[in-house]
Design a protein around this motif. Sequence first.
Motif, PDB file in Angstrom:
ATOM      1  N   TYR A  18       0.843  -1.193   0.000  1.00 49.99           N
ATOM      2  CA  TYR A  18       0.000   0.000   0.000  1.00 49.99           C
ATOM      3  C   TYR A  18       0.873   1.236   0.000  1.00 49.99           C
ATOM      4  N   PRO A  19       1.200   1.763  -1.173  1.00 51.87           N
ATOM      5  CA  PRO A  19       2.071   2.944  -1.192  1.00 51.87           C
ATOM      6  C   PRO A  19       1.390   4.194  -0.644  1.00 51.87           C
ATOM      7  N   GLN A  20       0.056   4.155  -0.512  1.00 54.97           N
ATOM      8  CA  GLN A  20      -0.650   5.321   0.015  1.00 54.97           C
ATOM      9  C   GLN A  20      -1.601   4.899   1.126  1.00 54.97           C
ATOM     10  N   VAL A  21      -1.884   5.820   2.020  1.00 59.79           N
ATOM     11  CA  VAL A  21      -2.864   5.565   3.073  1.00 59.79           C
ATOM     12  C   VAL A  21      -4.262   5.527   2.454  1.00 59.79           C
ATOM     13  N   LEU A  22      -5.018   4.489   2.793  1.00 63.00           N
ATOM     14  CA  LEU A  22      -6.399   4.352   2.319  1.00 63.00           C
ATOM     15  C   LEU A  22      -7.362   4.600   3.471  1.00 63.00           C
ATOM     16  N   LEU A  23      -8.600   4.898   3.150  1.00 63.57           N
ATOM     17  CA  LEU A  23      -9.605   5.063   4.212  1.00 63.57           C
ATOM     18  C   LEU A  23      -9.644   3.826   5.092  1.00 63.57           C
TER      19      LEU A  23
ATOM     20  N   ARG B 101       9.190  14.704  35.427  1.00 63.90           N
ATOM     21  CA  ARG B 101      10.029  13.838  34.609  1.00 63.90           C
ATOM     22  C   ARG B 101       9.117  13.165  33.580  1.00 63.90           C
ATOM     23  N   PRO B 102       9.250  13.499  32.280  1.00 62.86           N
ATOM     24  CA  PRO B 102       8.373  12.915  31.260  1.00 62.86           C
ATOM     25  C   PRO B 102       8.592  11.405  31.169  1.00 62.86           C
ATOM     26  N   LEU B 103       7.503  10.637  31.121  1.00 58.20           N
ATOM     27  CA  LEU B 103       7.614   9.179  31.093  1.00 58.20           C
ATOM     28  C   LEU B 103       6.945   8.546  29.879  1.00 58.20           C
ATOM     29  N   TYR B 104       5.691   8.878  29.660  1.00 56.22           N
ATOM     30  CA  TYR B 104       4.908   8.166  28.651  1.00 56.22           C
ATOM     31  C   TYR B 104       4.178   9.140  27.726  1.00 56.22           C
ATOM     32  N   LEU B 105       4.084   8.732  26.461  1.00 48.80           N
ATOM     33  CA  LEU B 105       3.356   9.527  25.470  1.00 48.80           C
ATOM     34  C   LEU B 105       2.291   8.684  24.787  1.00 48.80           C
ATOM     35  N   SER B 106       1.222   9.336  24.362  1.00 48.81           N
ATOM     36  CA  SER B 106       0.254   8.707  23.461  1.00 48.81           C
ATOM     37  C   SER B 106       0.297   9.475  22.151  1.00 48.81           C
ATOM     38  N   VAL B 107      -0.001   8.789  21.056  1.00 47.48           N
ATOM     39  CA  VAL B 107       0.006   9.469  19.758  1.00 47.48           C
ATOM     40  C   VAL B 107      -1.283   9.162  19.008  1.00 47.48           C
ATOM     41  N   SER B 108      -1.907  10.188  18.507  1.00 47.01           N
ATOM     42  CA  SER B 108      -3.153  10.027  17.760  1.00 47.01           C
ATOM     43  C   SER B 108      -2.965  10.685  16.402  1.00 47.01           C
ATOM     44  N   PHE B 109      -3.093   9.866  15.352  1.00 48.32           N
ATOM     45  CA  PHE B 109      -2.895  10.349  13.984  1.00 48.32           C
ATOM     46  C   PHE B 109      -4.231  10.626  13.316  1.00 48.32           C
ATOM     47  N   ILE B 110      -4.335  11.750  12.629  1.00 47.12           N
ATOM     48  CA  ILE B 110      -5.440  11.949  11.693  1.00 47.12           C
ATOM     49  C   ILE B 110      -4.789  12.091  10.318  1.00 47.12           C
ATOM     50  N   LEU B 111      -4.953  11.052   9.506  1.00 48.98           N
ATOM     51  CA  LEU B 111      -4.267  10.968   8.218  1.00 48.98           C
ATOM     52  C   LEU B 111      -5.241  11.287   7.094  1.00 48.98           C
ATOM     53  N   GLU B 112      -4.717  11.902   6.051  1.00 46.07           N
ATOM     54  CA  GLU B 112      -5.551  12.167   4.879  1.00 46.07           C
ATOM     55  C   GLU B 112      -5.377  11.010   3.901  1.00 46.07           C
ATOM     56  N   GLU B 113      -6.499  10.514   3.417  1.00 46.05           N
ATOM     57  CA  GLU B 113      -6.480   9.461   2.398  1.00 46.05           C
ATOM     58  C   GLU B 113      -5.535   9.875   1.265  1.00 46.05           C
ATOM     59  N   GLY B 114      -4.690   8.969   0.831  1.00 46.30           N
ATOM     60  CA  GLY B 114      -3.768   9.284  -0.257  1.00 46.30           C
ATOM     61  C   GLY B 114      -2.389   9.703   0.228  1.00 46.30           C
ATOM     62  N   LEU B 115      -2.223   9.901   1.528  1.00 50.09           N
ATOM     63  CA  LEU B 115      -0.900  10.240   2.067  1.00 50.09           C
ATOM     64  C   LEU B 115       0.091   9.150   1.677  1.00 50.09           C
ATOM     65  N   PRO B 116       1.245   9.519   1.122  1.00 49.51           N
ATOM     66  CA  PRO B 116       2.226   8.470   0.802  1.00 49.51           C
ATOM     67  C   PRO B 116       2.643   7.732   2.077  1.00 49.51           C
ATOM     68  N   MET B 117       2.591   6.415   2.029  1.00 45.31           N
ATOM     69  CA  MET B 117       2.952   5.602   3.181  1.00 45.31           C
ATOM     70  C   MET B 117       4.396   5.884   3.608  1.00 45.31           C
ATOM     71  N   GLU B 118       5.217   6.235   2.634  1.00 44.43           N
ATOM     72  CA  GLU B 118       6.620   6.522   2.921  1.00 44.43           C
ATOM     73  C   GLU B 118       6.744   7.768   3.817  1.00 44.43           C
ATOM     74  N   THR B 119       5.882   8.747   3.582  1.00 46.45           N
ATOM     75  CA  THR B 119       5.892   9.959   4.413  1.00 46.45           C
ATOM     76  C   THR B 119       5.510   9.604   5.846  1.00 46.45           C
ATOM     77  N   LEU B 120       4.446   8.812   5.972  1.00 50.01           N
ATOM     78  CA  LEU B 120       4.020   8.379   7.306  1.00 50.01           C
ATOM     79  C   LEU B 120       5.149   7.625   8.001  1.00 50.01           C
ATOM     80  N   GLY B 121       5.817   6.760   7.239  1.00 52.44           N
ATOM     81  CA  GLY B 121       6.915   5.980   7.804  1.00 52.44           C
ATOM     82  C   GLY B 121       8.026   6.867   8.342  1.00 52.44           C
ATOM     83  N   ARG B 122       8.363   7.918   7.591  1.00 49.83           N
ATOM     84  CA  ARG B 122       9.424   8.822   8.055  1.00 49.83           C
ATOM     85  C   ARG B 122       9.010   9.524   9.340  1.00 49.83           C
ATOM     86  N   VAL B 123       7.744   9.912   9.416  1.00 45.68           N
ATOM     87  CA  VAL B 123       7.270  10.616  10.614  1.00 45.68           C
ATOM     88  C   VAL B 123       7.272   9.667  11.818  1.00 45.68           C
ATOM     89  N   VAL B 124       6.848   8.432  11.590  1.00 48.32           N
ATOM     90  CA  VAL B 124       6.798   7.453  12.680  1.00 48.32           C
ATOM     91  C   VAL B 124       8.216   7.173  13.194  1.00 48.32           C
TER      92      VAL B 124
END
Lengths: 351, 351
Positions: A18-23, B101-124
């Motif tokens: 999946y090169p892109q994020v899908l719904l 002293r910071p210990l734990y984080l939560s992360v919540s993503f709101i992604l746009e359909e069509g975002l390149p998975m590679e971009t998401l991977g770099r951010v992660v």
Amino acid sequence: MSGETDFMPTCPLPLQQYPQVLLAHGGGGRLMHQLIDAFAATFASAELNRRHDGATLRIGRERLAFTTDAFVVQPLFFPGGDIGRLAVCGTVNDLAMCGARPLYLSVSFILEEGLPMETLGRVVQSLQATAREASVQIVTGDTKVVDRGKGDGIFISMAGLGLIEHSQPIGPEAVRPGDVVLLSGDIGRHGIAIMAVREGLSFETTIESDCAPLTTPVLKLLKAGVELHCLRDLTRGGLAAALIEIAQASGLTIELDETAIPIRPEVQSACELLGLDPLYVANEGRFVAIVPEAEAARALAVLQTEPVSAGACLVGRVIQNGPVGFVTLRTSLGTTRVLDLFSGEQLPRIC
Amino acid sequence: MSGETDFMPTCPLPLQQYPQVLLAHGGGGRLMHQLIDAFAATFASAELNRRHDGATLRIGRERLAFTTDAFVVQPLFFPGGDIGRLAVCGTVNDLAMCGARPLYLSVSFILEEGLPMETLGRVVQSLQATAREASVQIVTGDTKVVDRGKGDGIFISMAGLGLIEHSQPIGPEAVRPGDVVLLSGDIGRHGIAIMAVREGLSFETTIESDCAPLTTPVLKLLKAGVELHCLRDLTRGGLAAALIEIAQASGLTIELDETAIPIRPEVQSACELLGLDPLYVANEGRFVAIVPEAEAARALAVLQTEPVSAGACLVGRVIQNGPVGFVTLRTSLGTTRVLDLFSGEQLPRIC
């Protein structure tokens, strides 16, 4: 700079397929699990690796539950709730499913420029009303505004903190063959309520979302000393996805009895009309409790004293010699059907 | 249902003045404060009422800090950082500013359909690298996907949990006349770095964001037993907004010495070119510590041992007989200027 180099060799994201994020990557099904597994591999956290919305943490001398969820539901207001009520219920319910007493919430708004202030005001009031109903406090927050056309009215991310006051290990790893599956009430109303508004459908009676805080029945079960093996609220992916996750994580088989699963006639009709399977339709005020068979009657009696779980009933059992990690359904016709994860949600942006 | 009725009589939102949400409502200035005050009035929480990004909570036997922030920065990658690094730094820094002293984080993503998975991977990957750098764990998360054109690539909301291991009351209410204001280094780089990419400007040297975790210098100050009256990281609204908030909350006056505030020449030139005041430009790796004058030398010595705060210096003092709640600037020309909050951020979507 960070994340710019040396990325590809270690990237566990499903780039090839999946090169892109899908719904569907946000839909509670197979694609979402694949993505979450990749995140978990990257973040290398034991807590995140579990297919559960909340993490259980020891901080100093206390055991806490910590969870987060984003809410992007459309429309913002629907029969039985709105995005604010949904956010508080979703967050509080994740904490309750860890067996924690929900205490504090944070709220983070991403607003689209041009949002009517009156709409924001209604959502804020609803957040507060639901927080009061659920006996939690909203103690910290953040607001960002994005340019017109780069958001969709209101997105809310909420995080929650709860205190674990008992020593029961609650989770799929505690599930045993012979356990039974209790369901807190009828299923499918949240998904159908949203779908009906979105598609402009009207039925004889308005179907309202079941969206509600589940804290009280869970805390009552704990207070009564009921042995709880696993708790799970039914959200994206419905009853089926929740039980498949538990079956997979426990390596056991869950056998459901279709005739025992309560579905209101109007929800059943709507599902037939829309071609949806109610077992996979989202709920926001329902949960399953997996308990030893000997505890079932007592647990049901406790649940039935609370309005939000008055319709609790036994819908299935955990068996040893079935297909490992599967959920099977004995249908009303006497046949058996294997329930599988869909690749995504039947309908997007349900929560 | 909830929030649908009885709303208007109690709505504290600025409906009359601003019927719609503006970009400035997320900008760290006057309009954002107005909105936050309205939220605080609705949520009726003592913790939220303080103009501070983190809440300090007692849970069971422990004192914790709890915070959340949304990140909508554009572009997602910029010199010196990216949205993932920014999210971790922003969250960890809010906790550190509570003296936790910071210990734990939560992360919540709101992604746009069509975002390149590679971009998401770099951010992660960047999230994880920065979490490791800041000695915190990402333990829980959520992913939602919105339809194409209803988001903007990646939005991240992050919440953080930290443990408070000391008994100092740190906050504007602890600030006293005679205290001094220590600044951890040069200002303005984050805002200018973003602006330069966005506007396609290039300077002789690339200006990199200062984006960095501030945990170590803060924990070192605490460990050294320095008496800390107030800590605040400089984000949206810059040094000016942070100090104005402290002056307002403490009811005192803060007097800054313009010539003592470190600004790199390339940042100064860029600000002149772009018509920006560096005192109001966003930072993501800078903070102020307000301490008794007698502690200043020791505190500066501690800060200067850490790379992230090596440029720490004394930039101002708290005085009693000035205009209440104001920040004044003694300029290099010998004149005095009163610093006021802007209505919004000089540039939107900076974090």
